[in-house]
Design an enzyme around this catalytic site. Structure first.
Site, short mmCIF file in Angstrom:
data_model
loop_
_atom_site.label_atom_id
_atom_site.label_comp_id
_atom_site.label_asym_id
_atom_site.label_seq_id
_atom_site.Cartn_x
_atom_site.Cartn_y
_atom_site.Cartn_z
CB CYS A 35 -0.90 0.01 1.24
SG CYS A 35 0.10 0.04 2.73
CB CYS A 104 -1.65 -3.18 8.39
SG CYS A 104 -2.89 -3.03 7.11
FE1 FES Z 1 -1.07 0.27 4.48
FE2 FES Z 1 -2.35 -0.86 6.37
S1 FES Z 1 -3.14 -0.28 4.44
S2 FES Z 1 -0.26 -0.47 6.32
#
Ligand code: FES
Length: 133
Positions: A35, A104
């Site tokens: 992400c 995450c």
């Molecule tokens: Fe990026 Fe959780 S969506 S660390």
């Protein structure tokens, strides 16, 4: 919409040990390739123990909760003990994370371990054993 447990929400809403340490003994940065979120850990070490830990996280709520709980799990621990904190343990300590948010939790322990490795390198010490799973 992921459903977060109470502990995750608590650490997200009231994160512990946020910020940066002036003249840290070690710094660890990690980025999440999934992400693009980023996390930095700063540590102070005294007599082989973590006496202060702070973090800065540019990321989602789960990443912030993960950072916060990692600082609590590692505070006061020896470097060897802190290196045995795994991403899995972090997720467990938070009471679990939704499946699509598990990635995450992969940042927290890694950032802490990187800060410890940075300290050991800077002080010319041997690496200590790291647990990764
Ligand atoms: Fe990026 Fe959780 S969506 S660390």
């Amino acid at each position: 919409m992921p459903v977060y447990g109470e502990k995750v929400m608590d650490h997200f809403m009231h994160p512990r040990n946020v910020g940066e340490i002036e003249n840290p003994d070690g710094v660890g940065d990690v980025g999440n390739p999934v992400c693009g979120d980023m996390m930095s850990f700063y540590i102070k070490v005294k007599d082989n123990r973590l006496v202060d830990i702070k973090f800065k996280t540019f990321g989602c709520g789960a990443a912030i909760a993960v950072s916060s709980i990692v600082t609590e799990m590692a505070m006061g621990k020896t470097l060897e003990e802190a290196m045995t904190i795994t991403n899995k343990l972090v997720a467990q300590e938070l009471g679990g994370l939704p499946q699509n948010k598990l990635h995450c939790s992969n940042l927290g322990a890694d950032a802490l371990h990187n800060a410890i490795k940075n300290y050991l390198e800077k002080t010319g010490q041997k690496p200590v054993g790291e647990k990764v799973t």
